[in-house]
Design an enzyme around this catalytic site. Structure first.
Site, PDB file in Angstrom:
ATOM      1  N   LEU A  56      -8.094 -87.187  22.371  1.00 49.47           N
ATOM      2  CA  LEU A  56      -7.376 -87.593  23.568  1.00 49.47           C
ATOM      3  C   LEU A  56      -7.719 -89.030  23.913  1.00 49.47           C
ATOM      4  O   LEU A  56      -8.792 -89.529  23.584  1.00 49.47           O
ATOM      5  CB  LEU A  56      -7.752 -86.689  24.746  1.00 49.47           C
ATOM      6  N   SER A  57      -6.808 -89.695  24.617  1.00 51.30           N
ATOM      7  CA  SER A  57      -7.104 -91.036  25.092  1.00 51.30           C
ATOM      8  C   SER A  57      -8.213 -90.953  26.139  1.00 51.30           C
ATOM      9  O   SER A  57      -8.384 -89.932  26.822  1.00 51.30           O
ATOM     10  CB  SER A  57      -5.853 -91.676  25.701  1.00 51.30           C
TER      11      SER A  57
END
Length: 276
Positions: A56-57
């Site tokens: 995930l960012s």
């Protein structure tokens, strides 16, 4: 540039991206949890949600962990271990022995275990399981985090939540909203109507039974943090390397069962002269 300066620049960029200061416990976790063991295991470094289902960012990780509102000693379940970075952040806040994580993808479980051990959080329990079933052996949980998009959390997860607990999940399809929900009874009728710290000012009111609140029955939305774009939750049989089309998968399974089934001409030889 030294590591401390790089980390400070990263945090400054994150605060600019999410549009608000990072909460102290989350900020401390960002400062303490090393990135290298996790980034090296992410093909795209977690630059954008949706590209890699296991990474995930950073902005999304911060939104999820902030919304979860974990305190030291809380029992935490993470559904979707991924590369393990957000799990490590929660372990830094709650304590590694209080954090449990599951993933439906066996390769992700192996990677998360290895990464967490390398980062110093080997005490976290990571197991291979269908996230929709949760991890009942260690329930109830004070906090449950879903790192996969759903319209609403599966019933099994809601049932494994401790009284007064909180579930955080990316709500919706496509571009989602990070939503935090709690049992309706957890906030009494005299609860303060002011939004919680870090809550989206445009979030729907926490009215429990309000028709416009998309929280499941018996729950209310207490915070929203905006946007995310995560992969949808998978069910068993949909992990990488498995046929995701249900019809084709079931047809192949039936064909395999038929191939293995013994037919009349395959039965063991019977000496009928001895039987008559």
């Amino acid at each position: 540039m030294d590591e401390a300066s790089l980390r400070a620049d990263m945090i400054e960029g994150l605060e600019h991206q999410i549009g608000e200061p990072i909460e102290p416990p989350v900020l401390t976790a960002l400062q303490r949890v090393p990135r290298d063991p996790f980034v090296d295991d992410a093909p795209r470094g977690g630059a954008a949600d949706g590209d890699d289902p296991h990474s995930l960012s950073l902005a999304t990780v911060v939104r999820l962990v902030t919304a979860l509102d974990v305190e030291e000693g809380d029992s935490v379940l993470v559904v979707g271990a991924g590369v393990g970075y957000s799990v490590a952040m929660l372990a830094e806040i709650a304590g590694a022995r209080h954090v449990h994580a599951v993933d439906i993808d066996r390769s992700a479980v192996v990677a998360a275990r290895s990464n967490l051990d390398a980062a110093g959080y080997g005490a976290v329990l990571v197991d291979r399981a269908d996230g929709a079933d949760g991890l009942p052996a260690y329930a109830p949980y004070d906090r449950i985090l879903l790192e996969a998009a759903v319209v609403e959390p599966p019933r099994a997860l809601r049932e494994q939540l401790a009284p007064g607990g909180r579930i955080v999940y990316p709500r919706g399809a496509g571009v989602q909203t990070v939503a935090a929900i709690e049992p309706s009874s957890a906030r009494g009728p005299d609860a303060d109507d002011a939004p919680a710290p870090g809550a989206d000012a445009n979030a729907p009111p926490s009215t429990g039974d309000a028709e416009d609140d998309p929280a499941p029955a018996g729950f209310e939305t207490v915070e929203t943090h905006g946007p995310a774009r995560l992969q949808p939750m998978l069910v068993d049989g949909e992990q990488p390397g498995t046929e995701r089309n249900r019809t084709r998968r079931e047809d192949a399974e039936r064909a395999e069962r038929g191939r293995r089934r013994r037919h009349g001409w395959e039965q063991d030889w019977i000496d009928w002269d001895d039987r008559l």
